[in-house]
Design a protein around this motif. Structure first.
Motif, PDB file in Angstrom:
ATOM      1  N   PRO A 196     -57.401 -50.482 -10.987  1.00 18.56           N
ATOM      2  CA  PRO A 196     -56.858 -49.632 -10.111  1.00 18.56           C
ATOM      3  C   PRO A 196     -56.162 -50.133  -9.031  1.00 18.56           C
ATOM      4  CG  PRO A 196     -59.317 -49.839  -9.711  1.00 18.56           C
ATOM      5  CD  PRO A 196     -59.074 -50.562 -10.763  1.00 18.56           C
ATOM      6  N   LEU A 197     -55.226 -49.384  -8.682  1.00 25.99           N
ATOM      7  CA  LEU A 197     -54.386 -49.617  -7.320  1.00 25.99           C
ATOM      8  C   LEU A 197     -55.195 -49.092  -6.224  1.00 25.99           C
ATOM      9  CD1 LEU A 197     -51.982 -50.551  -5.771  1.00 25.99           C
ATOM     10  CD2 LEU A 197     -50.950 -48.272  -6.022  1.00 25.99           C
ATOM     11  N   ARG A 198     -55.522 -49.844  -5.119  1.00 22.81           N
ATOM     12  CA  ARG A 198     -56.285 -49.389  -4.082  1.00 22.81           C
ATOM     13  C   ARG A 198     -55.268 -49.599  -2.572  1.00 22.81           C
ATOM     14  NH1 ARG A 198     -61.493 -48.566  -2.863  1.00 22.81           N
ATOM     15  NH2 ARG A 198     -61.848 -50.748  -2.066  1.00 22.81           N
ATOM     16  N   ILE A 220     -50.227 -34.106  -7.084  1.00 20.48           N
ATOM     17  CA  ILE A 220     -49.929 -35.626  -7.347  1.00 20.48           C
ATOM     18  C   ILE A 220     -50.470 -36.076  -8.581  1.00 20.48           C
ATOM     19  CG2 ILE A 220     -50.170 -38.172  -6.217  1.00 20.48           C
ATOM     20  CD1 ILE A 220     -50.456 -36.584  -3.571  1.00 20.48           C
ATOM     21  N   THR A 221     -51.897 -35.743  -8.729  1.00 16.40           N
ATOM     22  CA  THR A 221     -52.565 -36.114  -9.809  1.00 16.40           C
ATOM     23  C   THR A 221     -51.838 -35.758 -11.220  1.00 16.40           C
ATOM     24  OG1 THR A 221     -54.739 -36.235  -8.887  1.00 16.40           O
ATOM     25  CG2 THR A 221     -54.747 -36.205 -11.260  1.00 16.40           C
ATOM     26  N   LYS A 222     -51.218 -34.771 -11.268  1.00 14.79           N
ATOM     27  CA  LYS A 222     -50.747 -33.838 -12.498  1.00 14.79           C
ATOM     28  C   LYS A 222     -49.361 -34.500 -12.740  1.00 14.79           C
ATOM     29  CE  LYS A 222     -52.967 -29.278 -12.743  1.00 14.79           C
ATOM     30  NZ  LYS A 222     -52.766 -28.078 -12.508  1.00 14.79           N
ATOM     31  N   GLN A 223     -48.543 -34.773 -11.390  1.00 22.40           N
ATOM     32  CA  GLN A 223     -47.262 -35.044 -11.841  1.00 22.40           C
ATOM     33  C   GLN A 223     -47.448 -36.763 -11.918  1.00 22.40           C
ATOM     34  OE1 GLN A 223     -45.327 -34.422  -7.953  1.00 22.40           O
ATOM     35  NE2 GLN A 223     -44.915 -32.355  -8.256  1.00 22.40           N
ATOM     36  N   THR A 224     -48.354 -37.521 -11.581  1.00 19.46           N
ATOM     37  CA  THR A 224     -48.197 -38.860 -11.963  1.00 19.46           C
ATOM     38  C   THR A 224     -49.078 -39.173 -13.008  1.00 19.46           C
ATOM     39  OG1 THR A 224     -49.908 -39.341 -10.247  1.00 19.46           O
ATOM     40  CG2 THR A 224     -47.686 -39.493  -9.504  1.00 19.46           C
ATOM     41  N   ALA A 255     -47.691 -42.538  -7.719  1.00 20.81           N
ATOM     42  CA  ALA A 255     -48.752 -41.937  -6.854  1.00 20.81           C
ATOM     43  C   ALA A 255     -48.682 -42.313  -5.494  1.00 20.81           C
ATOM     44  CB  ALA A 255     -50.196 -41.896  -7.545  1.00 20.81           C
ATOM     45  N   CYS A 256     -48.620 -43.791  -5.349  1.00 24.47           N
ATOM     46  CA  CYS A 256     -48.640 -44.483  -4.051  1.00 24.47           C
ATOM     47  C   CYS A 256     -47.442 -44.089  -3.199  1.00 24.47           C
ATOM     48  CB  CYS A 256     -48.727 -46.063  -4.318  1.00 24.47           C
ATOM     49  SG  CYS A 256     -48.678 -47.093  -2.781  1.00 24.47           S
ATOM     50  N   MET A 257     -46.221 -44.195  -3.971  1.00 28.36           N
ATOM     51  CA  MET A 257     -45.116 -43.739  -2.918  1.00 28.36           C
ATOM     52  C   MET A 257     -45.162 -42.285  -2.720  1.00 28.36           C
ATOM     53  SD  MET A 257     -43.184 -46.280  -2.511  1.00 28.36           S
ATOM     54  CE  MET A 257     -44.695 -47.316  -2.156  1.00 28.36           C
ATOM     55  N   THR A 258     -45.819 -41.416  -3.610  1.00 27.39           N
ATOM     56  CA  THR A 258     -45.844 -39.967  -3.060  1.00 27.39           C
ATOM     57  C   THR A 258     -46.846 -39.852  -1.901  1.00 27.39           C
ATOM     58  OG1 THR A 258     -45.334 -39.322  -5.434  1.00 27.39           O
ATOM     59  CG2 THR A 258     -46.543 -37.627  -3.746  1.00 27.39           C
ATOM     60  N   ILE A 259     -47.888 -40.546  -2.021  1.00 25.27           N
ATOM     61  CA  ILE A 259     -48.939 -40.326  -0.678  1.00 25.27           C
ATOM     62  C   ILE A 259     -47.963 -41.054   0.594  1.00 25.27           C
ATOM     63  CG2 ILE A 259     -50.597 -41.481   0.258  1.00 25.27           C
ATOM     64  CD1 ILE A 259     -51.812 -41.355  -2.714  1.00 25.27           C
ATOM     65  N   MET A 260     -47.176 -41.919   0.326  1.00 23.10           N
ATOM     66  CA  MET A 260     -46.440 -42.660   1.313  1.00 23.10           C
ATOM     67  C   MET A 260     -45.400 -41.500   2.083  1.00 23.10           C
ATOM     68  SD  MET A 260     -47.553 -45.520   2.374  1.00 23.10           S
ATOM     69  CE  MET A 260     -46.002 -46.166   3.270  1.00 23.10           C
ATOM     70  N   GLU A 261     -44.829 -40.879   1.069  1.00 19.97           N
ATOM     71  CA  GLU A 261     -43.889 -39.906   1.553  1.00 19.97           C
ATOM     72  C   GLU A 261     -44.512 -38.752   2.354  1.00 19.97           C
ATOM     73  OE1 GLU A 261     -42.201 -38.704  -2.120  1.00 19.97           O
ATOM     74  OE2 GLU A 261     -40.480 -40.397  -2.148  1.00 19.97           O
ATOM     75  N   ILE A 262     -45.932 -38.324   1.844  1.00 18.80           N
ATOM     76  CA  ILE A 262     -46.354 -37.457   2.429  1.00 18.80           C
ATOM     77  C   ILE A 262     -46.833 -37.776   3.921  1.00 18.80           C
ATOM     78  CG2 ILE A 262     -48.637 -36.133   2.659  1.00 18.80           C
ATOM     79  CD1 ILE A 262     -48.482 -35.923  -0.588  1.00 18.80           C
ATOM     80  N   MET A 263     -47.315 -38.988   3.950  1.00 15.29           N
ATOM     81  CA  MET A 263     -47.978 -39.446   5.279  1.00 15.29           C
ATOM     82  C   MET A 263     -46.711 -39.444   6.243  1.00 15.29           C
ATOM     83  SD  MET A 263     -50.814 -42.307   4.669  1.00 15.29           S
ATOM     84  CE  MET A 263     -49.613 -43.478   3.918  1.00 15.29           C
TER      85      MET A 263
END
Length: 604
Positions: A196-198, A220-224, A255-263
């Motif tokens: 997994p990516l951590r 995020i889960t659904k989109q990715t 998913a990682c990039m989406t989380i970065m954008e949200i932050m």
């Protein structure tokens, strides 16, 4: 078509009754209901409709006093190794599920199925039919956090072909078209369940990532097409929280990039002025290969992507935390490109280690590698859990496994368990005397004895440093007492610690001497006629095995066998010798007389 089996159907029920239920629940079906005595069949247009029927009807709908059961209809010829597990608690950690599944056999794949339900659904494939059948019997209907698991077979299109041909290695058989929602093509290894990516995120942004009532993270889960675990309740008070993403490489990146954008958006909204670099966690075993000789690999990634990459120090590692933090500084686009290259390198390293491990793992007889617990409880990825370990994130990370070779060596992963041969009954405790450089004693003990205590707890073994026999001794003895699995883990980490602390050169293999004691009457069996057995042992294991001649047996009538070599060679030699001793013990057991009754004394 996706055919459904409807069970526990009342004799009074008709096709119209079942059709009424489907229409009321707005579940599409593409054909008539075939009603038999006690059960029925119906076709659904796609897998989504079939899953919807299972979720809404099975265990929830009653017809003429009987609660209906719904599952995918699987022909007997396709009831092989694949099953679907539904109604998994929504907050259940992947590592807990992995540990539960591993109790029943070798899991070749575990793929999340994206559904609209709050509970989770996974498709699981075991290595053998009997393992899948055992898991089905034990798990179906079992309670987990107040949720009753629902387990059913799913069609295995390759079952008939595999049975007919009998060819192909496990995990590399030809596969049919992946089911909808499958995270990738082909068989293992899959990043979704293996690597997994951590990532690490600042604690203050966790709320924004989750969103109101979990809406953002679900989106995020659904989109990715990912499974995302946010470990927000662990490591209380920490400035950063780990997030684990299970998906395909593309899904993990998105998913990682989406989380970065949200932050970044949240930082603007809250007037947070500090830079937010991308931080990921990688097991120490991969880091040496990420960096490359003289840092060439890392420098090339930096040059190609325009980023600045730093990696946390070795000193931050502990027995429990074998992950290093990789910090990527750059724009989102640059960081994404760097992350993609880093993930590719990690996957290449993983596949290389798995290939080597598959060749080697068959060689260790008598060792229950499935019980090793090289993934402590809370570690991401496949593998058995280990009780009594700290929760995931309690030490800032988790161990993928322990390697005796530091960053360059073979990665001891759960694939080990695929070919292990478990003990019959309770394994006996063994005592091994391991000789280490005297200067390394401090590193093994640790500050105020913390390292050796952690190691003892991790391995489930008694570990003590014997007093020096002489003042100027260049070696000290580590006395390890425990089961074969405990010996494996303890010795593994000691070899690894000596490499990490640079007691051996960068290109020098860690070779240590281990002593085990054997009954004096069995020493000849270890040596063999004309030294044949001991020579075969040395050829097979690549370890030097010596039974000193003219030894005087100790008070327990035992003599010493010396084993010298690298970690794997030492382990293999120890197991082979223990196998010889087990054969000797079996041969010495009194044979029962006919009928199993002891001989009666003669009457005078």
């Amino acid at each position: 078509m996706n055919k459904l089996y409807i069970g526990n159907v009342s004799a009074e029920a008709s096709e119209e009754d079942l059709e009424t239920i489907f229409e009321r629940l707005k579940i599409p079906h593409s054909g008539p209901f075939l009603v038999k005595t006690g059960y029925a069949f119906v076709d659904c247009p796609d897998e989504k409709a079939a899953n919807l029927a299972i979720e809404r009807i099975s265990g929830n709908e009653e017809l003429f006093g009987k609660v209906l059961e719904v599952a995918i209809s699987v022909p007997k010829s396709q009831r092989s190794c694949k099953m679907q597990i539904r109604n998994i608690p929504p907050h259940m950690q992947w590592e807990v599920l992995d540990g539960m599944l591993a109790q029943y056999g070798t899991v070749e794949s575990c793929e999340q199925v994206n559904t609209d339900t709050e509970t989770a659904v996974v498709n699981v494939r075991y290595a053998a039919k009997d393992q899948a059948r055992l898991a089905m019997e034990k798990l179906n209907g079992s309670m987990m956090e107040n949720f009753a698991l629902k387990v059913s077979y799913i069609p295995d299109e390759t079952a008939a072909a595999e049975g007919a041909s009998g060819r192909g290695r496990r995990g590399f058989n030809a596969r049919g078209t992946p089911r909808s929602g499958s995270p990738g093509q082909g068989a293992r290894p899959k990043m979704q369940s293996d690597i997994p990516l951590r990532m690490l995120v600042p604690t203050q942004f966790v709320g924004a990532i989750i969103g109101k009532e979990g809406a953002t993270i679900r989106n995020i889960t659904k989109q990715t097409h990912s499974k995302i675990d946010i470990h927000r309740k662990e490591n209380a008070g920490a400035a950063e929280k780990p997030i684990t993403i299970h998906s395909t490489p593309e899904g993990c990146l998105n998913a990682c990039m989406t989380i970065m954008e949200i932050m970044q958006k949240e930082a603007v909204d809250t007037k947070f002025t500090e830079a937010i670099p991308l931080k990921i966690l990688a097991h120490n075993n991969f880091v040496g290969r990420l960096i490359g000789k003289e840092g060439r690999n890392l420098k090339k990634i930096e040059q190609d992507t325009g980023t600045k990459i730093t990696i946390s120090a070795l000193l931050d590692l502990t027995v429990y935390n074998l992950e290093r933090t990789i910090t990527i500084n750059g724009t989102l686009k640059e960081s994404n490109k760097a992350l993609e290259e880093l993930m590719t390198k990690i996957m290449e390293s993983y596949e290389s280690d798995m290939a080597a491990m598959n060749l080697q793992s068959n060689l260790i007889p008598g060792l229950n590698l499935n019980a090793l617990g090289l993934f402590p409880s809370g570690a991401p990825g496949m593998g058995p859990s280990m009780s009594g370990m700290p929760p995931h994130g309690a030490h800032g990370g988790s161990a993928y496994g322990c390697s005796p070779y530091g960053g360059e060596g073979t990665f001891w992963a759960p694939m080990l368990s695929a070919s292990s041969q478990p003990f019959s009954g309770q394994p006996e405790s063994e005592t091994v005397h391991l000789f280490i450089p005297a200067l390394a004693v401090g590193a093994i003990i640790g500050k105020q004895g913390q390292h050796i205590k952690q190691l003892s707890h991790f391995a489930g073994a008694s570990i003590k440093i014997a007093p020096a026999e002489e003042k100027d001794s260049i070696q000290r003895v580590v006395i390890i007492i425990g089961t074969p699995e405990a010996q494996f883990k303890a010795q593994c980490r000691i070899f690894g610690k000596l490499k990490e602390e640079n007691f051996f050169g960068p290109k020098e293999e860690v070779k240590l001497e281990a002593h085990i004691k054997v009954p004096s009457f069995a020493a000849g069996r270890v040596i063999g006629k004309g030294g044949k057995t001991v020579n075969e042992l040395q050829n097979l294991t690549c370890a030097e095995v010596v039974v000193p001649r003219d030894q005087t047996p100790d008070e327990n009538d035992q003599v010493i066998v010396k084993i010298i070599g690298h970690f794997f060679a030492c382990q293999l030699a120890q197991r082979k010798i223990q196998e010889i001793l087990a054969q000797v013990r079996r041969q010495q057991q009194p044979k029962p007389t006919s009928g199993g009754q002891p001989p009666q004394p003669r009457r005078k």
